[in-house]
Design an enzyme around this catalytic site. Structure first.
Site, mmCIF file in Angstrom:
data_model
loop_
_atom_site.group_PDB
_atom_site.id
_atom_site.type_symbol
_atom_site.label_atom_id
_atom_site.label_comp_id
_atom_site.label_asym_id
_atom_site.label_seq_id
_atom_site.Cartn_x
_atom_site.Cartn_y
_atom_site.Cartn_z
ATOM 1 C CB SER A 106 31.566 37.689 58.089
ATOM 2 O OG SER A 106 30.281 37.755 58.653
ATOM 3 C CG HIS A 212 30.202 40.916 62.417
ATOM 4 N ND1 HIS A 212 30.363 39.598 62.805
ATOM 5 C CD2 HIS A 212 30.109 40.914 61.067
ATOM 6 C CE1 HIS A 212 30.374 38.842 61.713
ATOM 7 N NE2 HIS A 212 30.211 39.606 60.661
#
EC number: 2.3.1.39
Length: 326
Positions: A106, A212
């Site tokens: 990420s 996400h």
């Protein structure tokens, strides 16, 4: 005073198997901890923080030094992780400057781009700050969260969200380590469906939003022009990205990669497989926490792992990688 950085390895003294068998990975949000940077005060690598503060236009050192710092806010948490990782990388770089590949989980992808020369540090700090601010705002506007499915496989995770509105797979981290994201109602329904699919443990995560997942679409749209205006260079080594688990070298395309991954699952399990396919035999986690090393072991037990977050741990890399000084 902290110990000096370890002496740099030379091209005439590569680690056994060569740097082309080593990958470096960088953590994302969730690995932050108060006072994680104290060991670096007085170390030459601390110049990273000073440069970052100039780029950000605000003090950042308290995020790394204050034991009482509140790192619950996404913006502060992400900058703390970025800087702690870059401190460790600055010290470890002489040992790891030409690995087979790098990857970041990420937010860690921005750190990976700095490590491979694709981004300079000021640009990375500004980009990370914008990313954090936009995702924080999006999470506040559209409340949501994440739940971990412990012991689940991907089929069970997919089954949990197949008939549920507003819940999606957010992280495919490793066998037995999957995460769902969504609205509170969506996650409630997905939890029921997950247990019906045979998942025994469903644990809410202490995070501020449904990262996400499609709920981050407004943040992705707002971030895209910022990334597009950020100058990138070709990477010096491949970066295996979250959204497609493939290695990338080119300077172009990061406006798509760094925005679409905000609304797509983190494909970490497949990313580790991609590293192994590139010939990687050891993965070095650089930055706070040890989560990524644990996930690597779950994904590919045959891969050796090392960790470096403090000056002492960087120094320990010398015998671990080069077989000297032990």
């Amino acid at each position: 005073m902290p110990p000096p950085p370890p002496p740099p390895a030379t091209a005439a003294d590569p680690p056994p198997g060569g740097l082309d068998t080593i990958a470096v990975v960088f953590p994302g949000q969730g690995s932050q901890a108060p006072a994680a940077g104290r060991a670096w005060v007085g170390h030459p690598a601390w110049a990273v923080v000073e440069e970052a503060e100039e780029a950000a236009g605000r003090p950042l050192a308290p995020l790394l030094l204050d034991a009482e710092a509140d790192l619950g806010r996404t913006e502060d948490a992400q900058l703390a992780v970025l800087l702690a990782s870059l401190l460790a990388w600055e010290a470890a770089r002489p040992l790891l400057d030409a690995p087979a590949a790098v990857a970041g989980h990420s937010l860690g992808q921005i750190t990976a781009l700095v490590a491979t020369g694709a981004l300079d540090l000021p640009a990375a700090v500004r980009l990370a700050a914008a990313r954090a601010e936009l995702t924080q705002r999006c999470a506040e506007d559209t409340p949501g969260g994440l739940v971990a499915l412990l012991g689940a496989d991907r089929d069970q995770a997919d089954a949990a969200v197949a008939e549920v509105d507003e819940a999606w797979v957010a992280n495919d981290n490793a066998p037995g380590q999957l995460v769902l994201g969504g609205t509170p109602a969506g996650l409630e329904a997905a939890t029921v469906a997950a247990r019906a699919a045979g998942v025994r443990k469903v644990r809410p995560l202490d995070v501020g939003g449904a990262f996400h997942t499609p709920l981050m679409a407004p943040a992705a749209a707002a971030l895209r022009p910022i990334v597009a205006a950020t100058p990138f260079r070709p990477t010096t080594t491949p970066v295996v990205t979250n959204h497609d688990a493939r290695p990338h070298h080119a300077a172009r395309g990061w406006d798509d990669r760094l925005t679409t991954h905000l609304v797509r699952p983190v494909r970490w399990r497949e990313s580790v497989d991609a590293l192994a396919a590139l010939g990687v035999r050891r993965v070095v986690e650089v930055g706070p926490g040890t989560t990524l090393g644990s996930l690597v072991t779950r994904c590919r037990p045959e891969l050796a792992t090392s960790h470096a977050a403090t000056p002492a741990e960087v120094e320990d890399l010398l015998p671990a990688l080069y077989g000297v000084g032990a």
